[in-house]
Enzyme design. Structure first.
Site, PDB file in Angstrom:
ATOM      1  N   HIS A 388      15.226 -24.618 -16.429  1.00  0.00           N
ATOM      2  CA  HIS A 388      15.507 -26.057 -16.392  1.00  0.00           C
ATOM      3  C   HIS A 388      16.937 -26.410 -16.748  1.00  0.00           C
ATOM      4  O   HIS A 388      17.262 -27.598 -16.846  1.00  0.00           O
ATOM      5  CB  HIS A 388      14.591 -26.815 -17.354  1.00  0.00           C
ATOM      6  CG  HIS A 388      13.151 -26.804 -16.964  1.00  0.00           C
ATOM      7  ND1 HIS A 388      12.580 -27.785 -16.205  1.00  0.00           N
ATOM      8  CD2 HIS A 388      12.176 -25.910 -17.210  1.00  0.00           C
ATOM      9  CE1 HIS A 388      11.302 -27.516 -16.023  1.00  0.00           C
ATOM     10  NE2 HIS A 388      11.026 -26.374 -16.625  1.00  0.00           N
ATOM     11  N   LYS A 580      18.203 -42.256 -20.658  1.00  0.00           N
ATOM     12  CA  LYS A 580      17.931 -40.816 -20.708  1.00  0.00           C
ATOM     13  C   LYS A 580      18.417 -40.326 -22.067  1.00  0.00           C
ATOM     14  O   LYS A 580      19.041 -41.081 -22.815  1.00  0.00           O
ATOM     15  CB  LYS A 580      18.635 -40.066 -19.575  1.00  0.00           C
ATOM     16  CG  LYS A 580      20.107 -40.427 -19.385  1.00  0.00           C
ATOM     17  CD  LYS A 580      20.707 -39.714 -18.182  1.00  0.00           C
ATOM     18  CE  LYS A 580      20.378 -40.365 -16.850  1.00  0.00           C
ATOM     19  NZ  LYS A 580      19.480 -39.615 -16.010  1.00  0.00           N
ATOM     20  N   ARG A 581      18.143 -39.064 -22.409  1.00  0.00           N
ATOM     21  CA  ARG A 581      18.684 -38.517 -23.644  1.00  0.00           C
ATOM     22  C   ARG A 581      20.204 -38.721 -23.663  1.00  0.00           C
ATOM     23  O   ARG A 581      20.852 -38.676 -22.606  1.00  0.00           O
ATOM     24  CB  ARG A 581      18.336 -37.026 -23.751  1.00  0.00           C
ATOM     25  CG  ARG A 581      16.893 -36.768 -24.099  1.00  0.00           C
ATOM     26  CD  ARG A 581      16.518 -37.356 -25.431  1.00  0.00           C
ATOM     27  NE  ARG A 581      17.137 -36.623 -26.504  1.00  0.00           N
ATOM     28  CZ  ARG A 581      16.504 -35.759 -27.280  1.00  0.00           C
ATOM     29  NH1 ARG A 581      15.207 -35.540 -27.120  1.00  0.00           N
ATOM     30  NH2 ARG A 581      17.143 -35.128 -28.237  1.00  0.00           N
ATOM     31  N   LYS A 586      25.633 -36.039 -19.629  1.00  0.00           N
ATOM     32  CA  LYS A 586      25.019 -37.149 -18.891  1.00  0.00           C
ATOM     33  C   LYS A 586      25.959 -38.359 -18.803  1.00  0.00           C
ATOM     34  O   LYS A 586      25.705 -39.319 -18.097  1.00  0.00           O
ATOM     35  CB  LYS A 586      23.692 -37.538 -19.532  1.00  0.00           C
ATOM     36  CG  LYS A 586      22.636 -36.431 -19.443  1.00  0.00           C
ATOM     37  CD  LYS A 586      21.354 -36.840 -20.145  1.00  0.00           C
ATOM     38  CE  LYS A 586      20.334 -35.718 -20.267  1.00  0.00           C
ATOM     39  NZ  LYS A 586      19.520 -35.559 -19.045  1.00  0.00           N
ATOM     40  N   THR A 691      14.668 -36.508 -13.337  1.00  0.00           N
ATOM     41  CA  THR A 691      13.402 -36.966 -12.765  1.00  0.00           C
ATOM     42  C   THR A 691      13.318 -38.488 -12.809  1.00  0.00           C
ATOM     43  O   THR A 691      12.606 -39.079 -12.008  1.00  0.00           O
ATOM     44  CB  THR A 691      12.189 -36.358 -13.500  1.00  0.00           C
ATOM     45  OG1 THR A 691      12.460 -36.378 -14.903  1.00  0.00           O
ATOM     46  CG2 THR A 691      11.935 -34.936 -13.056  1.00  0.00           C
ATOM     47  N   LYS A 695      11.896 -41.694 -10.206  1.00  0.00           N
ATOM     48  CA  LYS A 695      11.069 -42.848 -10.598  1.00  0.00           C
ATOM     49  C   LYS A 695      11.751 -44.155 -10.198  1.00  0.00           C
ATOM     50  O   LYS A 695      11.109 -45.090  -9.705  1.00  0.00           O
ATOM     51  CB  LYS A 695      10.822 -42.828 -12.118  1.00  0.00           C
ATOM     52  CG  LYS A 695      10.060 -41.582 -12.576  1.00  0.00           C
ATOM     53  CD  LYS A 695      10.135 -41.362 -14.086  1.00  0.00           C
ATOM     54  CE  LYS A 695       9.640 -39.956 -14.418  1.00  0.00           C
ATOM     55  NZ  LYS A 695       9.947 -39.544 -15.810  1.00  0.00           N
TER      56      LYS A 695
HETATM   57  C1  26Q Z   1      15.244 -24.705 -27.233  1.00  0.00           C
HETATM   58  C2  26Q Z   1      15.280 -23.899 -28.370  1.00  0.00           C
HETATM   59  C3  26Q Z   1      15.067 -24.441 -29.625  1.00  0.00           C
HETATM   60  C4  26Q Z   1      14.800 -25.792 -29.750  1.00  0.00           C
HETATM   61  C5  26Q Z   1      14.745 -26.602 -28.606  1.00  0.00           C
HETATM   62  C6  26Q Z   1      14.977 -26.051 -27.363  1.00  0.00           C
HETATM   63  C7  26Q Z   1      14.926 -26.920 -26.146  1.00  0.00           C
HETATM   64  C8  26Q Z   1      14.003 -27.945 -26.056  1.00  0.00           C
HETATM   65  C9  26Q Z   1      13.961 -28.758 -24.945  1.00  0.00           C
HETATM   66  C10 26Q Z   1      15.784 -26.713 -25.087  1.00  0.00           C
HETATM   67  C11 26Q Z   1      15.729 -27.535 -23.960  1.00  0.00           C
HETATM   68  C12 26Q Z   1      14.809 -28.572 -23.879  1.00  0.00           C
HETATM   69  C13 26Q Z   1      14.684 -29.471 -22.737  1.00  0.00           C
HETATM   70  C14 26Q Z   1      15.299 -29.363 -21.600  1.00  0.00           C
HETATM   71  C15 26Q Z   1      15.134 -30.344 -20.526  1.00  0.00           C
HETATM   72  O1  26Q Z   1      14.458 -31.347 -20.700  1.00  0.00           O
HETATM   73  N1  26Q Z   1      15.711 -30.110 -19.358  1.00  0.00           N
HETATM   74  C16 26Q Z   1      15.568 -31.040 -18.267  1.00  0.00           C
HETATM   75  O2  26Q Z   1      14.445 -30.650 -17.491  1.00  0.00           O
HETATM   76  C17 26Q Z   1      14.151 -31.613 -16.498  1.00  0.00           C
HETATM   77  C18 26Q Z   1      12.873 -31.171 -15.798  1.00  0.00           C
HETATM   78  O3  26Q Z   1      13.085 -30.060 -15.027  1.00  0.00           O
HETATM   79  C19 26Q Z   1      15.304 -31.761 -15.529  1.00  0.00           C
HETATM   80  O4  26Q Z   1      15.000 -32.786 -14.641  1.00  0.00           O
HETATM   81  C20 26Q Z   1      16.592 -32.080 -16.284  1.00  0.00           C
HETATM   82  O5  26Q Z   1      17.679 -32.075 -15.398  1.00  0.00           O
HETATM   83  C21 26Q Z   1      16.805 -31.078 -17.395  1.00  0.00           C
HETATM   84  O6  26Q Z   1      17.940 -31.445 -18.180  1.00  0.00           O
END
Ligand code: 26Q
Length: 851
Positions: A388, A580-581, A586, A691, A695
């Site tokens: 991702h 978004k975050r 971003k 995503t 929407k």
């Molecule tokens: C990893 C290790 C330790 C703690 C947290 C994490 C962690 C947690 C969440 C690393 C990444 C995430 C989330 C990533 C994320 O949301 N990526 C997004 O995924 C979406 C769905 O595929 C995409 O549309 C976005 O572009 C992408 O940024």
């Protein structure tokens, strides 16, 4: 011989053998029919729950208890369908998919449940007689926020589509006691408050005390010689209990109801006894606490890796319990391990559950006694991995020391797998140390680390990115050597979102328009039909209805903003949305800098000139990771700018800036349908997919954005002329960064003016924003300054089109009409056919009344 794992699972699902049926004939006589769905039965169900489940009376029957009573009564009906479905799957024994995700961002459930179960009108009418509007009761529910953002919400959309398409699928995850923190804004700064979402109970889950497993941490590996060779046994250490909590997921207008099983950690009994008998009361209590800690809190990082031991414990706890459950289910009706990949597909939602690859391997090898090659072949045929992100800071790399300590047997196996893998590398590239170094699962260096993405690629038969452009980057930029080695492993699966939640539920007015103009409501499950609305885009009647639809949604959002932010906004202004975050890539910064420019421009205008300005409401929302300093400063800047602009009478009619605190799924459901344009402005090549862009497009909001992630594919479907595309392309990024390094970038004079105003204190104490300006002046890694003038050009186009309302609406209609490809139903069909090899398994329901 002592087995390393004691499996204590007993489940009550499955077919009751005929002999037992006879024994329990009374049982069968009493439970012959499904709950009825007429108004009286529903009312009785709600009241019974208010009285017996909540122990309340009709005298203190408030909105919240009405919500709870309704939720429990809906849950009864969900459980019936859920049982039917699981029993049917057990009988049919199709290949199942298991979706492993550390995050599920579900949002609210009541509305989704009554819509999908086709019981909305029944519940509406039943509640009216009690004096409640069903639509008001939706608002009583707290969001389930067991996820950070895109990745967690994607898992939730996928679960909805899998059930709707009748795929035999299970979601697995963790039941965190604290979900995504609640964001407050004080003095313009973000504050974080823990989200104890279970405080008033959770009617949507079923605690399964009959489904429990024991998970081991630490300890040592003992080699024992047996007649068949050496056996490795993992012993000692700490034991923790995993308890299952099930959440039924109803498909749309079908009996098929799938399951999300979340694990909660509890102290283990044996462990208690040992420690207490040893007389060390305090350390025993501490250890108990440690075990409960595991599922205590969701890590609030999004797109950044945090190398904390507790996070690794969460990951292993999750996959250990999940694989016990999957293997137990398989062994109930199978004995041949070779058949396992024909019955089980496991999808890894990013690298977070990757240690599961090793866990299944360890079970097959050490517990089931399979040979190395056979076990590894089963493992790789079973797993597939979705990537991702390509941001380097998000790639997980766990120190070898940490894994050795926590999971000693797993570390041995990783070394063994890496050794064999590197032999295949030398076959392809003989004597090429560089290739071995770059491909190895272990990163050498002062502190050796395990590269989880490499492990996931080696341990899976398929690796996919989440948008066409992202999948290309995964192949050619992030893992080019892996692609050269295993070209057939790599695929693209463009993300999708569920039209049930994101059109039908979030935008009932638009749904109504679609139903009438398409002459069918089947677009909800067959989104290709939505194309048909394009035929009517020149019809003045449709254009008028579309305008009204936007105004209704904008009024709803304006009310929300007034209530929550105390700001009055004009619904005839252009609603410009960036939600978004908060992350540097971003580029909320690019947006707010352009807002400052807009403000300064309006200030310089004469009253006549101002009359010509297209009025705007710029809306931001999003959370920053608590440890992400720069993102938090961006929030402060947005709020400081908003404060000045919103209190400046001169620009009152022309510009408002709103930061909506505590963005979450249910807030998104209010904001998205009300937006005219939406900001998708990441530096090209950084946003894997996005995503919310899908929407928004479904809801007829026009994208202002870069050619990044799924924006590229949206542009192909919608047509660039119906969006506002600007900025550097991915292929230009490296050069642009070099230009930056060589200090060859001339800063746009309008941007210089914006900087000057920040520095002069127009938006409060300038030292607060110094780190932000420094980040641009020294490095500007995300190329905000180079995209700034191009962004302003795109914004000008937006303003010009806004002055031609009918042309705008036509483009809005074209956007909505072009979203078939972005339904998660399409995405799930592709995964099912091209990765998992599973087929729909429609429950032949005995309940003939429903559909
Ligand atoms: C990893 C290790 C330790 C703690 C947290 C994490 C962690 C947690 C969440 C690393 C990444 C995430 C989330 C990533 C994320 O949301 N990526 C997004 O995924 C979406 C769905 O595929 C995409 O549309 C976005 O572009 C992408 O940024």
């Amino acid at each position: 011989m002592q087995m390393p794992y004691k499996q204590t699972a007993r489940t009550t699902t499955g077919v009751v053998p005929p002999t037992e049926k006879k024994k329990g004939s009374k049982l069968f006589a009493l439970k012959t029919d499904f709950l009825k769905n007429d108004e009286d039965s529903i009312q009785k169900g709600i009241l019974d729950h208010v009285e017996y489940t909540l122990a309340r009376t009709k005298y203190n029957f408030d909105s919240f208890s009405a919500y709870q009573g309704s939720a429990y009564s809906v849950r009864d009906r969900l459980i019936e369908r859920w049982n039917e479905t699981q029993q049917y799957y057990t009988e049919q024994d199709p290949k199942r998919v298991y979706y492993l995700s550390m995050e599920y961002l579900m949002g609210r459930t009541l509305q989704n449940a009554v819509y999908n179960m086709n019981l909305k009108d029944e519940y509406h009418n039943a509640l009216l007689e009690f004096g409640f509007e069903l639509e008001d009761l939706y608002e009583e529910e707290k969001d389930a926020a067991l996820g950070n953002g895109g990745l967690g919400r994607l898992a939730a959309c996928f679960m909805d589509s899998l059930a709707t398409l009748k795929y035999p699928a299970w979601g697995y995850g963790l039941r965190y006691n604290y979900g995504m923190f609640e964001q407050g804004i004080y003095d313009g700064y973000q504050t974080e408050v823990p989200d104890y979402w279970l405080v008033a109970g959770n009617p949507w889950e079923i605690e399964r005390l009959d489904v429990q497993y024991t998970v081991r941490f630490y300890g040592q590996v003992v080699e024992r010689k047996t007649s068949e060779g050496v056996r490795h046994e993992w012993e000692g250490g700490e034991l923790v209990q995993a308890i299952a909590y099930d959440t039924p997921v109803p498909g749309y207008h079908t009996t098929n109801t799938n399951n999300i099983r979340l694990w909660s950690s509890k102290p283990h009994k044996e462990f208690d006894l040992e420690a207490f008998n040893g007389g060390n009361y305090l350390s025993a209590v501490e250890a108990k606490q440690r075990s409960e800690n595991i599922t205590s809190v969701l890590y609030p990082n999004d797109n950044t890796y945090s190398g904390k031991e507790l996070r690794l414990k969460q990951q292993y706890f999750f996959v250990a319990a999940t694989l016990c459950d999957i293997v137990r289910r398989y062994k109930k009706s199978h004995t041949d391990w070779k058949e396992f990949p024909n019955k089980v597909a496991v999808q890894l939602n990013d690298t977070h559950p990757t240690i599961g690859v090793i866990e299944l391997f360890r079970k097959l090898l050490d517990e089931e006694g399979l040979a190395w090659d056979e076990a590894w072949s089963i493992v790789t045929k079973t797993f597939a991995y979705t990537n991702h992100t390509i941001l380097p800071e998000a790639l997980e790399m766990w120190p070898v020391k940490l894994i050795e300590d926590l999971l000693p047997r797993h570390m041995q196996l990783i070394y063994g797998i890496n050794h064999r893998f590197l032999i295949t590398v030398t076959q392809k590239w003989p004597d090429n140390i560089e290739k071995m170094r770059s491909l190895s699962i272990i990163q050498e260096g002062e502190e050796k680390k395990v590269r989880m993405a490499h492990l996931a690629i080696v341990g899976s038969h398929c690796v996919n990115g989440v948008a066409a452009m992202h999948s290309d980057l995964v192949k050619h930029k992030v893992f080019p050597d892996f692609f050269a080695l295993f070209p057939d492993k790599f695929q693209n699966k463009t993300n999708g979102v569920t039209p049930r939640r994101w059109i039908q539920q979030a935008n009932p007015t638009l749904s109504n328009i679609l139903n009438r103009w398409l002459n069918t409501d089947k677009w909800v499950i067959d989104l290709e039909l939505i194309k048909g609305i394009k035929e009517h885009m020149d019809n003045p009647q449709l254009i008028e209805e579309w305008k009204q639809m936007k105004l209704i949604n904008k009024q709803r959002l304006a009310d929300f903003i007034l209530e929550h932010c105390g700001i009055k906004v004009n619904i005839n202004a252009l609603f410009d949305v960036h939600i978004k975050r908060i992350h540097e890539y971003k580029r909320q910064l690019l947006n707010i800098l352009s807002v400052i420019h807009r403000y300064l421009t309006i200030k310089k205008m004469s009253p006549e000139e101002r009359r010509n300005v297209a009025p705007r409401v710029v809306i931001f929302a999003g959370k920053a990771a608590p440890g992400y300093f720069m993102a938090k400063r961006h929030i402060k800047l947005i709020n400081s700018v908003a404060e000045v602009i919103n209190n400046d009478k001169e620009v009152d009619e022309h510009l408002k800036v709103v930061f909506i605190a505590n963005y979450n799924v249910s807030v998104a459901q209010v904001i998205i349908p009300a937006s005219d344009i939406n900001q998708q402005i990441s530096t090209a090549g950084t946003e894997a997919s996005g995503t919310s862009n899908m929407k928004f497009t479904m809801n007829g909001s026009l994208i202002i954005g870069t050619l990044d992630g799924a924006n590229v594919e949206i542009a192909e479907e919608v047509g660039q002329e119906n969006m506002f595309i600007f900025g550097l392309r991915t292929s230009e990024i490296d050069k642009a960064r070099e230009k930056m390094k060589a200090k060859e970038v001339v800063v746009d004079s309008r941007l210089q003016e914006v900087f000057l105003n920040i520095e002069l204190g127009t938006f409060g104490a300038p030292e607060v924003f110094k780190p932000i300006l420094d980040s641009l002046n020294y490095g500007d890694f995300y190329l905000t300054m180079q995209d700034f003038p191009l962004y302003l050009d795109a914004q000008e186009e937006v303003d010009n089109l806004w002055k031609r309302p009918d042309d705008w609406i036509r483009k809005s209609i074209i956007n909505t009409a072009s979203t078939y490809f972005f339904s998660s139903d399409r995405a799930m069909k592709e995964y099912a056919q091209q990765i998992w090899g599973i087929e729909p398994c429609e429950v032949e329901t005995t309940d003939y009344r429903r559909y």
